[in-house]
Every structure is written in C-alpha cells, then in structure tokens.
Design a protein around this motif. Structure first.
Motif, PDB file in Angstrom:
ATOM      1  N   LEU A   4       0.835  -1.189   0.000  1.00 40.83           N
ATOM      2  CA  LEU A   4       0.000   0.000   0.000  1.00 40.83           C
ATOM      3  C   LEU A   4       0.865   1.231   0.000  1.00 40.83           C
ATOM      4  O   LEU A   4       1.875   1.297   0.679  1.00 40.83           O
ATOM      5  N   LEU A   5       0.471   2.195  -0.791  1.00 42.72           N
ATOM      6  CA  LEU A   5       1.205   3.448  -0.817  1.00 42.72           C
ATOM      7  C   LEU A   5       0.313   4.551  -0.291  1.00 42.72           C
ATOM      8  O   LEU A   5      -0.776   4.758  -0.775  1.00 42.72           O
ATOM      9  N   LEU A   6       0.780   5.222   0.726  1.00 46.19           N
ATOM     10  CA  LEU A   6       0.038   6.347   1.280  1.00 46.19           C
ATOM     11  C   LEU A   6       0.908   7.581   1.139  1.00 46.19           C
ATOM     12  O   LEU A   6       2.060   7.574   1.542  1.00 46.19           O
ATOM     13  N   LEU A   7       0.371   8.608   0.563  1.00 40.43           N
ATOM     14  CA  LEU A   7       1.174   9.807   0.368  1.00 40.43           C
ATOM     15  C   LEU A   7       0.563  10.960   1.138  1.00 40.43           C
ATOM     16  O   LEU A   7      -0.599  11.279   0.980  1.00 40.43           O
ATOM     17  N   PHE A   8       1.340  11.523   1.993  1.00 39.25           N
ATOM     18  CA  PHE A   8       0.885  12.699   2.731  1.00 39.25           C
ATOM     19  C   PHE A   8       1.762  13.868   2.334  1.00 39.25           C
ATOM     20  O   PHE A   8       2.981  13.810   2.503  1.00 39.25           O
ATOM     21  N   SER A   9       1.159  14.895   1.826  1.00 37.45           N
ATOM     22  CA  SER A   9       1.932  16.064   1.469  1.00 37.45           C
ATOM     23  C   SER A   9       1.925  17.009   2.652  1.00 37.45           C
ATOM     24  O   SER A   9       0.880  17.395   3.138  1.00 37.45           O
ATOM     25  N   VAL A  10       3.053  17.342   3.128  1.00 38.68           N
ATOM     26  CA  VAL A  10       3.097  18.195   4.317  1.00 38.68           C
ATOM     27  C   VAL A  10       3.930  19.435   4.047  1.00 38.68           C
ATOM     28  O   VAL A  10       4.626  19.928   4.912  1.00 38.68           O
ATOM     29  N   PHE A  44       6.660  12.963   3.107  1.00 36.55           N
ATOM     30  CA  PHE A  44       7.011  11.542   3.203  1.00 36.55           C
ATOM     31  C   PHE A  44       5.893  10.670   2.677  1.00 36.55           C
ATOM     32  O   PHE A  44       4.739  11.085   2.613  1.00 36.55           O
ATOM     33  N   SER A  45       6.243   9.477   2.268  1.00 35.64           N
ATOM     34  CA  SER A  45       5.247   8.470   1.917  1.00 35.64           C
ATOM     35  C   SER A  45       5.650   7.171   2.600  1.00 35.64           C
ATOM     36  O   SER A  45       6.832   6.939   2.848  1.00 35.64           O
ATOM     37  N   VAL A  46       4.655   6.383   2.924  1.00 32.82           N
ATOM     38  CA  VAL A  46       4.917   5.135   3.662  1.00 32.82           C
ATOM     39  C   VAL A  46       4.344   3.956   2.888  1.00 32.82           C
ATOM     40  O   VAL A  46       3.241   4.024   2.349  1.00 32.82           O
ATOM     41  N   GLN A  47       5.114   2.902   2.820  1.00 34.55           N
ATOM     42  CA  GLN A  47       4.669   1.666   2.192  1.00 34.55           C
ATOM     43  C   GLN A  47       4.934   0.537   3.183  1.00 34.55           C
ATOM     44  O   GLN A  47       6.024   0.486   3.761  1.00 34.55           O
ATOM     45  N   VAL A  48       3.937  -0.326   3.389  1.00 35.36           N
ATOM     46  CA  VAL A  48       4.167  -1.446   4.305  1.00 35.36           C
ATOM     47  C   VAL A  48       3.972  -2.756   3.562  1.00 35.36           C
ATOM     48  O   VAL A  48       3.129  -2.856   2.667  1.00 35.36           O
ATOM     49  N   ARG A  49       4.775  -3.728   3.907  1.00 40.49           N
ATOM     50  CA  ARG A  49       4.622  -5.080   3.357  1.00 40.49           C
ATOM     51  C   ARG A  49       5.170  -6.051   4.385  1.00 40.49           C
ATOM     52  O   ARG A  49       6.332  -5.984   4.762  1.00 40.49           O
ATOM     53  N   GLY A  50       4.285  -6.895   4.871  1.00 39.92           N
ATOM     54  CA  GLY A  50       4.727  -7.877   5.867  1.00 39.92           C
ATOM     55  C   GLY A  50       5.293  -7.178   7.094  1.00 39.92           C
ATOM     56  O   GLY A  50       4.624  -6.372   7.725  1.00 39.92           O
ATOM     57  N   LYS A  51       6.541  -7.486   7.397  1.00 42.83           N
ATOM     58  CA  LYS A  51       7.177  -6.902   8.577  1.00 42.83           C
ATOM     59  C   LYS A  51       8.136  -5.786   8.207  1.00 42.83           C
ATOM     60  O   LYS A  51       9.077  -5.501   8.940  1.00 42.83           O
ATOM     61  N   ILE A  52       7.887  -5.172   7.055  1.00 36.84           N
ATOM     62  CA  ILE A  52       8.754  -4.092   6.594  1.00 36.84           C
ATOM     63  C   ILE A  52       7.933  -2.815   6.442  1.00 36.84           C
ATOM     64  O   ILE A  52       6.857  -2.832   5.832  1.00 36.84           O
ATOM     65  N   LEU A  53       8.428  -1.719   6.990  1.00 34.09           N
ATOM     66  CA  LEU A  53       7.835  -0.411   6.717  1.00 34.09           C
ATOM     67  C   LEU A  53       8.895   0.426   6.018  1.00 34.09           C
ATOM     68  O   LEU A  53      10.028   0.523   6.503  1.00 34.09           O
ATOM     69  N   GLU A  54       8.515   0.967   4.868  1.00 35.41           N
ATOM     70  CA  GLU A  54       9.444   1.822   4.145  1.00 35.41           C
ATOM     71  C   GLU A  54       8.882   3.235   4.105  1.00 35.41           C
ATOM     72  O   GLU A  54       7.741   3.437   3.706  1.00 35.41           O
ATOM     73  N   MET A  55       9.687   4.182   4.527  1.00 35.86           N
ATOM     74  CA  MET A  55       9.281   5.582   4.477  1.00 35.86           C
ATOM     75  C   MET A  55      10.223   6.318   3.546  1.00 35.86           C
ATOM     76  O   MET A  55      11.440   6.326   3.762  1.00 35.86           O
ATOM     77  N   ARG A  56       9.647   6.893   2.490  1.00 35.63           N
ATOM     78  CA  ARG A  56      10.444   7.674   1.559  1.00 35.63           C
ATOM     79  C   ARG A  56      10.318   9.140   1.978  1.00 35.63           C
ATOM     80  O   ARG A  56       9.201   9.640   2.115  1.00 35.63           O
ATOM     81  N   ILE A  57      11.414   9.797   2.212  1.00 32.51           N
ATOM     82  CA  ILE A  57      11.415  11.181   2.689  1.00 32.51           C
ATOM     83  C   ILE A  57      11.948  12.044   1.565  1.00 32.51           C
ATOM     84  O   ILE A  57      13.034  11.774   1.023  1.00 32.51           O
ATOM     85  N   SER A  58      11.177  13.057   1.212  1.00 31.51           N
ATOM     86  CA  SER A  58      11.477  13.775  -0.018  1.00 31.51           C
ATOM     87  C   SER A  58      11.353  15.288   0.156  1.00 31.51           C
ATOM     88  O   SER A  58      10.366  15.741   0.735  1.00 31.51           O
ATOM     89  N   PRO A  59      12.252  16.081  -0.400  1.00 27.93           N
ATOM     90  CA  PRO A  59      13.582  15.658  -0.821  1.00 27.93           C
ATOM     91  C   PRO A  59      14.493  15.633   0.398  1.00 27.93           C
ATOM     92  O   PRO A  59      14.335  16.447   1.293  1.00 27.93           O
TER      93      PRO A  59
END
Ligand code: ZN
Length: 382
Positions: A4-10, A44-59
């Motif tokens: 799942l991809l969730l994008l929050f613009s802050v 930032f955007s967050v993607q989760v899969r199983g036991k992994i959480l990935e947060m992409r922080i931009s820029p």
C-alpha cells in the motif's frame, strides 16, 4: 502480498539532511517510537509489506546507516539515499497492515527542537495521520504534480551481513565481498537512471531477537515486491578445503529443484547451513515441485531465466572467469518471486586465485560491471 502506498503532502521545503534515527521503547504502552530530525519540513510516503515499513522522505539526503532496534517491536533500521529521496526501512517483529501496527506524523519545531518525523510501531496501533499538531499533516493538501514516468527499480541483495558472515576463507569473507559488489552495481545502475533498493547497505542482517535466518531471508525476499522490476541476490561460493583447488567460476541461479547433490548442498549452505539450512531447503524443494504446474510461477521463472542468462554472459565477458552456466536451486531468498529474481554466485572464495581476485577492488568492479550490464540489458528488452 498486499502493499500500500500512502502519500501525505506536508509542505515542500528544501531539506538539506536528516538525522540518524533515535529509537525509544515504550513497553508500558506497547510501542516503539522512531524519531528523525529534519532541518525543514519534509514530505514523506509510507509503504508497508509484511514486517517491513518503508518511508520515503522527499527531498532529503541522509548519512546512510543502519542498526538494530532490539525492542519488542523493532528488529532493525536502515537509512539510505535513493536519488533525491531518503529511504528509511524499518523491520518489525510483527506483521504490519495498511491501517494497523504503525502511525507516522511530523511534529513542528518547538524551542530548539527542529521538525521531527515520527514513526510509532506497535501491533495494537491503528494508523493515525495526524500527530500532536493535527494541522501539520494534511493528506494530499496540495495536489501532487502528475508523476513523471516511473523509474525502473531494481532490488540488490548483498548476501549475509552482521552476525552472519557467509563463507570465509584465507582470502575473503562473503558478507564484505557481496556488499562491496552490490554498492558498485548500485552506482552503475543509478548513473543509468535506474532506481535501486538495497536489502542492506551496511554490515548487518535483518535478524535480531526471535528472528533468525529464515526471518532474515524473508525480509530480503519481501523487498522484491511486484511494483519493482528485478531482484538480484549476490553471493560468494565455497567448497571444502579438499576440493578448493578445483572449484571455481561464476554461476547464476533461478529458483527450482537442484539437479544434483552438489547444488543441493550449496542451497543448504546459503539457506543458513546446518539443520536450519537443511529444513529450509527441504521446504523450498517441496514448493519448487508444486510450482511446476503453476503457470504464473513458470512465467516468472522464464523471465528470471532470461535475466540470469544476461547476467551470466555479461559477467563472464567482463571477468574472463570460468563459466559454470545458469542453473536452478532451492534458494529461499528467491523462492516466491513476484518479479524476475536471480541469485549469482560470483566465484569461489575458497579457490587460490579466484579467492584473491574476489579480495581485490578491480575484480569486484569487473563483476559489478557485468552484473549491471546484464540487468540493464534485461530492463531495456522488457
Ligand atoms: Zn551466500
């Protein structure tokens, strides 16, 4: 697997660099808090899969690093640069879902404290997209621009790490060779506009308390999600001293049943060795048998074979090493591929001359060039 991809613009801001994660256990409330300082307000955007959480922080740019969590919720963390973004990867002790097990938000600067990116991890948490200052985080408050054509993404998996050294000989330790080669492949791919995700970018493994070899291999395999384009696992081969002078060369593997006892023994070693390696290999072998009648899996194997062939040919060309050809074996880390996935044994660390080659930077560069050429050839053709 659901992803799942969730994008929050802050708010967009120039972000020069973000800090190293601070980790605090809150056993009384059953969660772990991870906090990263950011000099200005990030997206930032967050993607989760199983036991992994990935947060992409931009820029953002970060000082790449990694470490153990060793709390009830967090196994380990990794922070790395991917193009103009930073990627924070958190490995948890429990399964995450789109709406459960985590929350992420930003806390505004207060006093001498800068912006803080906060990720809370706890199996009983629901996702909350607002923090202590609800006005800070507005989901898609400003419409994101139409995305550019998505970059192709390759997952590079440097075998072993941390407490798991892999093979070792008088010449090399596997975990160091695999990381060194993978970092060189990453540099070549990135300069060719390919996005790279590393399953590790430092000397550690995805294991900790209550999380052994299988857990480590699953975490790596999970990063080969269907939104990515190829998964390449890099390893170094070895044989017992009695045959060390004979065994040499490069082999590239797709998932399948080993054709002979020697290959099976190798899969057992790479799957953790000893009784763990035997048990995981037996499970993987049973799955390989089941997959023979699964058309989708066979299609994936076909593409994996194409990728393997291109990498095998290219690495033989760049190194002049002995060609052990494309094979199949029960490697756990490529057992359930959702994308073309291969495992390359770049040579025998136990061989007198190949071992010395693997210890040298120039030879690793040749290997990296071959692997990258194979990947680029595959991406360009598909
Ligand atoms: Zn290995």
């Amino acid at each position: 697997m659901a992803s799942l991809l969730l994008l929050f613009s802050v708010g967009v801001a120039q972000l020069n660099g973000v800090g190293t994660p601070r980790i605090a256990a809150h056993p009384e409330n059953k969660f772990t808090r991870v906090v990263i300082d950011a000099p200005t307000k990030p997206k930032f955007s967050v993607q989760v899969r199983g036991k992994i959480l990935e947060m992409r922080i931009s820029p953002a740019r970060v000082v790449a690093g990694s470490g153990g969590g060793d709390t009830a919720e967090l196994v380990s963390w990794q922070l790395e640069n991917t193009g103009s973004d930073a990627l924070l990867t958190l490995r948890t002790t429990f399964d995450l879902a789109s709406n459960r097990g985590w929350k992420a938000f930003i806390i505004d600067p207060t006093g001498d404290q800068p912006n803080r990116i906060v990720v809370d991890l706890g199996s009983s948490l629901g996702v909350v997209t607002t923090g202590s200052k609800p006005s800070v985080v507005k989901p898609a408050a400003s419409k994101p621009k139409a995305p550019n054509k998505p970059k192709l993404t390759v997952v590079l998996d440097p075998g072993h790490g941390g407490i798991d050294p892999g093979m070792s000989s008088a010449f090399v330790v596997e975990k160091s060779v695999t990381l060194s080669i993978a970092l060189k492949v990453r540099a070549i791919l990135q300069s060719n506009n390919v996005q790279v995700v590393m399953t590790r970018s430092g000397d550690y493994a995805w294991q900790g308390k209550n999380c052994a070899k299988r857990c480590d291999l699953d975490a790596r395999a999970n990063m080969g999600s269907s939104d990515r384009n190829a998964f390449v696992s890099i390893h170094v081969n070895a044989v017992p001293p009695a045959s060390a002078a004979r065994a040499q060369g490069i082999a590239t593997y797709v998932f399948g049943q080993s054709p002979d006892a020697e290959t099976l023994a190798q899969a057992e070693r790479e799957n953790g060795g000893g009784s763990t390696g035997k048990a995981l290999t037996r499970q993987a072998r049973n799955l390989a048998q089941d997959l023979i009648n699964d058309q989708l899996a066979q299609l994936n194997v076909k593409f994996s074979r194409r990728l393997a062939g291109l990498i095998q040919t290219a690495t033989i060309n760049t190194t002049g090493a002995y060609n052990r050809s494309v094979k199949q074996a029960e490697f756990w880390v490529i057992m359930k591929p959702r994308i073309p996935s291969i495992l390359i044994e770049v040579g025998f660390g136990s061989h007198p001359s190949e071992g010395k080659n693997l210890a040298s930077d120039w030879y690793r560069q040749k290997l990296a060039l071959g692997i990258a050429r194979g990947i680029l050839g595959f991406l360009n053709a598909n």
